[in-house]
Design an enzyme around this catalytic site. Structure first.
Site, PDB file in Angstrom:
ATOM      1  N   GLU A   7       0.846  -1.194   0.000  1.00  0.00           N
ATOM      2  CA  GLU A   7       0.000   0.000   0.000  1.00  0.00           C
ATOM      3  C   GLU A   7       0.888   1.253   0.000  1.00  0.00           C
ATOM      4  O   GLU A   7       1.839   1.342   0.791  1.00  0.00           O
ATOM      5  CB  GLU A   7      -0.899   0.010   1.238  1.00  0.00           C
ATOM      6  CG  GLU A   7      -1.949   1.117   1.165  1.00  0.00           C
ATOM      7  CD  GLU A   7      -2.865   1.126   2.389  1.00  0.00           C
ATOM      8  OE1 GLU A   7      -4.082   1.275   2.198  1.00  0.00           O
ATOM      9  OE2 GLU A   7      -2.357   0.979   3.515  1.00  0.00           O
ATOM     10  N   GLY A 148       2.850   1.469  11.024  1.00  0.00           N
ATOM     11  CA  GLY A 148       2.305   0.995  12.292  1.00  0.00           C
ATOM     12  C   GLY A 148       1.732  -0.393  12.160  1.00  0.00           C
ATOM     13  O   GLY A 148       1.987  -1.280  12.977  1.00  0.00           O
ATOM     14  N   MET A 150      -0.450  -3.026   8.807  1.00  0.00           N
ATOM     15  CA  MET A 150      -1.023  -3.096   7.461  1.00  0.00           C
ATOM     16  C   MET A 150      -2.015  -4.243   7.387  1.00  0.00           C
ATOM     17  O   MET A 150      -1.706  -5.371   7.750  1.00  0.00           O
ATOM     18  CB  MET A 150       0.088  -3.272   6.414  1.00  0.00           C
ATOM     19  CG  MET A 150      -0.427  -3.367   4.989  1.00  0.00           C
ATOM     20  SD  MET A 150      -1.337  -1.879   4.499  1.00  0.00           S
ATOM     21  CE  MET A 150      -2.451  -2.565   3.276  1.00  0.00           C
ATOM     22  N   ASN A 152      -3.327  -6.283   5.272  1.00  0.00           N
ATOM     23  CA  ASN A 152      -3.351  -7.302   4.220  1.00  0.00           C
ATOM     24  C   ASN A 152      -4.338  -8.419   4.581  1.00  0.00           C
ATOM     25  O   ASN A 152      -4.312  -8.960   5.683  1.00  0.00           O
ATOM     26  CB  ASN A 152      -1.957  -7.918   4.062  1.00  0.00           C
ATOM     27  CG  ASN A 152      -0.856  -6.893   4.085  1.00  0.00           C
ATOM     28  OD1 ASN A 152      -0.757  -6.051   3.224  1.00  0.00           O
ATOM     29  ND2 ASN A 152      -0.013  -6.976   5.117  1.00  0.00           N
ATOM     30  N   GLU A 185      -7.137  -2.781  12.430  1.00  0.00           N
ATOM     31  CA  GLU A 185      -6.753  -3.622  11.295  1.00  0.00           C
ATOM     32  C   GLU A 185      -7.798  -4.699  11.021  1.00  0.00           C
ATOM     33  O   GLU A 185      -8.041  -5.058   9.859  1.00  0.00           O
ATOM     34  CB  GLU A 185      -5.385  -4.259  11.548  1.00  0.00           C
ATOM     35  CG  GLU A 185      -4.258  -3.258  11.786  1.00  0.00           C
ATOM     36  CD  GLU A 185      -4.179  -2.172  10.728  1.00  0.00           C
ATOM     37  OE1 GLU A 185      -4.373  -2.468   9.541  1.00  0.00           O
ATOM     38  OE2 GLU A 185      -3.923  -1.006  11.092  1.00  0.00           O
ATOM     39  N   HIS A 188     -10.617  -3.313   9.005  1.00  0.00           N
ATOM     40  CA  HIS A 188     -10.277  -3.247   7.582  1.00  0.00           C
ATOM     41  C   HIS A 188     -10.615  -4.530   6.842  1.00  0.00           C
ATOM     42  O   HIS A 188     -10.792  -4.506   5.610  1.00  0.00           O
ATOM     43  CB  HIS A 188      -8.782  -2.975   7.413  1.00  0.00           C
ATOM     44  CG  HIS A 188      -8.409  -1.534   7.423  1.00  0.00           C
ATOM     45  ND1 HIS A 188      -9.018  -0.593   6.611  1.00  0.00           N
ATOM     46  CD2 HIS A 188      -7.459  -0.858   8.132  1.00  0.00           C
ATOM     47  CE1 HIS A 188      -8.460   0.589   6.821  1.00  0.00           C
ATOM     48  NE2 HIS A 188      -7.523   0.461   7.740  1.00  0.00           N
TER      49      HIS A 188
END
Length: 752
Positions: A7, A148, A150, A152, A185, A188
């Site tokens: 990203e 910090g 991600m 994925n 996270e 997300h």
């Protein structure tokens, strides 16, 4: 070790692809690696083939349909915790295997995050009524990871300090921080992965949602279910104050920008800021309060189901809210997402009649506003608290894009933005009449926030500001948020005056008296029995007191002095531990004071502790302690170490520089260091450069410093971060205005 971070626009560097969010595909990986390593991918492992010569080839199953920036690969020797198998709350036949990876000597510190992951997945499944779609979730603590975390899909990567928690050494703040980052996270996995924004011009659809849902639903529900008395919503509001400050600058940007204005990688990276994260979350909280939580939940479920495995725009989200609420949410929310900045709502009470009006709020009084900027208006869902002869009552009013409206009569006084649900500032002309004792903690805190911004901008007199501050300080049993906003006001005043020796001594003396250090009970038993909010406030007050005069703190509180002696003993003697003697939430401040009493004698000892640290929260404590030095040569030594990755990890550099520039004696040396080493810092930390610019300049309040900034940034590259420089310049201009037009009156009012 090999780790990917794709990203926003880096997948194209690893493999041929249409590297844009709305070009989704299913990905399958085949990779050859050394036999002593293992590979992780978004999807489950399929098979491994021994290639000989110490090599093996792994093949993985197809991923779900997803954007290329979510592809992740980790090849490492990291170890893993015992996998945890949980059942989906929506599908009895589906299970999710949760595995956390980290360095072998840190695996026990991953257990808390594993528990958070399992519980928050269940919370989100129930709230969204959409099952987590993958059979596994790998979570990896990456040493020296600048991001910090991600999100994925199926393989979330974290900086170690955002994932590891040690119940002996880590503070309650660290425990809550780990929960917030994990919940963000995980959010997300639905907002960003399951449904993705169409283009980077609406990053807030990913980040604002993950912030709002992660904190207000994930973290808050987890804390309630586990019996933790964390101030989740209160801390969220404190973060909103920072976003409001940035959004009050001419150089802010709209949440939803035109796609054509967000094209280059550097501009895309610049969209990942406090506007997209925190303002995005704040307007969602405002909408949630306006339509009620049940409507919000119904709308979000419709949004996820309507765009599953696809892409969406803000208009699609508002369409789901229109459908769920039966209201025209689209029209109202467009004014918040497409218009930069935030409104100032003024309330005038004349003979019992209340008139409200709005205008755009700009922090910088001496910056020129265009006619277009001055004409901005918003559709504002107003919630207010008022007092008349008969009742104290909370009510609502919808202020559309008109500039002025009469809302009620027979009122003694009114307080707009009741419960602090709105993302706007308020100017109450009758602020001195408002009875603070009748108001909640959150409403008093909101008034202090408004007052602080208005005194900086120039709309509020120094006398009214200090009067409101003193009234809040004198309130019987002031609440958590009120006290934090009093502290925030004092920090602003101290930082502005800190380069003027005589004035600083007078101002800091007044602040120190209010802190009441001599009456602080810092014993382990007392702190253990306190509510988390009371303990956090005590630590925050102690932090300010130590920054003013650590010697006086030791003199005024003998019990605290004893703790500093014991803390030093724990550093010098390997067989002595302060566990059960110094509470983990106060240990950082105890250590700081211990260091400040003998900086030269302790520096080498603490540097060795820092170099050998295996608990990230302890490592962070030591960073804060070492960067608090008053000896400039020790600060310079720490800064020089930032240039050597063998001494200070790359993901720590910007934090350490920020800590040094954030303290009174470190401002000048930090600014000089940044300028001297700009090319090195810029090349190594491009994605963090806006944070560095802000930290190095935010307290400047002189024309000399402004000239230095202008000359430096005119000659040196900032890539796509021109906005960061513009924002820093506006803040400095605002500080200069304050010093030239308000500082004298503020000083006189404080000392009365």
């Amino acid at each position: 070790m090999a780790v990917t971070q794709f990203e926003a626009t880096h997948a194209r560097k690893a493999f041929p692809c249409f590297d844009e969010p709305d070009f989704k595909a299913r990905f399958k990986l085949t990779i050859t690696r050394p036999s002593h390593c293992h590979t992780l991918f978004n999807s489950p492992h399929n098979k491994t083939v021994d290639e000989g010569s110490g090599l093996e080839t792994d093949t993985f199953e197809y991923s779900p349909e997803m954007s290329s920036y979510l592809v992740a690969i980790v090849v490492s020797e990291l170890k893993h915790t015992q996998p945890l198998l949980i059942q989906s709350t929506l599908n009895a036949s589906q299970s999710i295997k949760i595995t956390l990876y980290g360095r072998e000597n840190q695996l026990s510190q991953l257990e808390f995050a594993k528990n958070v992951t399992a519980e928050v997945i269940k919370v989100f499944e129930q709230f969204f009524q959409v099952a987590y779609p993958l059979p596994k979730l790998d979570i990896v603590a990456i040493p020296d990871f600048e991001n910090g975390a991600m999100e994925n899909w199926g393989l979330i990567t974290f900086r170690e300090s955002a994932l590891l928690y040690d119940p002996t050494l880590s503070s309650t703040n660290q425990q809550q921080w780990v929960t917030e980052v994990v919940a963000h996270e995980l959010a997300h996995q639905w907002f960003g992965n399951y449904v993705t924004m169409k283009w980077w011009n609406e990053v807030w659809l990913n980040e604002g949602f993950a912030t709002f849902v992660g904190e207000m639903i994930g973290t808050k529900t987890f804390a309630e279910n586990q019996g933790y008395d964390w101030p989740v919503e209160e801390n969220f509001l404190l973060s909103v104050t920072s976003a409001a400050r940035v959004d009050s600058l001419h150089s802010s940007h709209a949440l939803s920008r035109s796609a054509g204005s967000v094209e280059s990688p550097s501009v895309i990276d610049s969209m990942f800021d406090s506007i997209s994260y925190t303002k995005g979350a704040a307007i969602l909280r405002m909408l949630d309060s306006f339509v009620t939580r049940n409507v919000t939940q119904t709308a979000l479920q419709d949004y996820l189901n309507s765009h599953s495995y696809g892409n969406a725009e803000a208009s699609d989200l508002w369409a789901s809210f229109d459908k769920a609420s039966g209201l025209s949410i689209s029209e109202m929310m467009d004014s918040w997402t497409k218009t930069p900045g935030l409104p100032l709502i003024s309330a005038v009470v004349e003979e019992g009649h209340v008139t409200v009006s709005q205008r755009p709020f700009f922090l910088c009084q001496t910056c020129n506003s265009s006619s277009e900027e001055e004409e901005r208006t918003w559709d504002v869902p107003l919630q207010y608290f008022y007092k008349n002869k008969e009742v104290n009552k909370t009510d609502r009013f919808y202020l559309n894009a008109t500039k002025e409206s009469n809302i009620m009569q027979d009122v003694d006084w009114i307080k707009l933005n009741a419960d602090w649900t709105g993302f706007y500032l308020v100017n109450n002309t009758d602020i001195d009449l408002v009875d603070l004792e009748l108001m909640s903690d959150v409403d008093v805190a909101n008034m202090l926030h408004n007052s602080l911004q208005l005194i900086r901008e120039g709309s509020l007199s120094s006398q009214s500001f200090i009067s409101t501050l003193k009234r809040a300080m004198a309130t019987e049993q002031p609440g958590y948020l009120t006290t934090y906003m009093v502290l925030q006001s004092w920090w602003f005043i101290l930082n502005i005056f800190d380069q003027n020796y005589d004035s600083y001594n007078e101002v800091s003396g007044a602040a120190y008296v209010w802190l009441n250090v001599s009456n602080m009970d810092v014993s382990y038993g007392a702190l253990s029995n306190m509510a988390v909010t009371d303990r956090e406030l005590l630590v925050s007050k102690l932090k300010m007191a130590l920054s003013i005069d650590h010697d006086r703190v030791v003199e005024d509180n003998p019990e605290f002095h004893n703790l500093t002696v014991l803390w030093r003993r724990s550093i010098e003697e390997t067989n002595f531990s302060y566990e059960g003697i110094i509470h983990r939430d106060i240990a950082r401040e105890v250590g700081k004071c211990s260091f400040l009493t003998d900086e030269g004698g302790m520096w080498s000892l603490l540097w060795k502790e820092y170099s050998d640290a295996t608990v990230p929260s302890w490592e962070t404590d030591l960073e804060v302690i070492l960067t608090s030095a008053k000896d400039i040569t020790l600060l310079l030594r720490m800064l020089d170490n930032c240039l050597n990755e063998e001494k200070i990890k790359q993901d720590k550099t910007i934090s350490i520089i920020s800590l040094i520039t954030g303290q009174r004696r470190g401002r000048a040396v930090g600014w000089d260091f940044m300028r001297t080493n700009w090319d090195f810092l810029y090349d190594r930390h491009k994605t963090q450069i806006s944070r560095l610019v802000s930290a190095s300049t935010s307290t400047f309040s002189s024309h000399q410093r402004l000239q230095e900034m202008d000359e430096f940034f005119e000659k040196n590259k900032v890539g796509g971060d021109e906005r960061a420089v513009s924002q820093a310049r506006e803040i400095v201009l605002s500080n200069i205005f304050f010093m030239e037009n308000r500082s004298g009156d503020i000083l006189n009012s404080i000392l009365k």
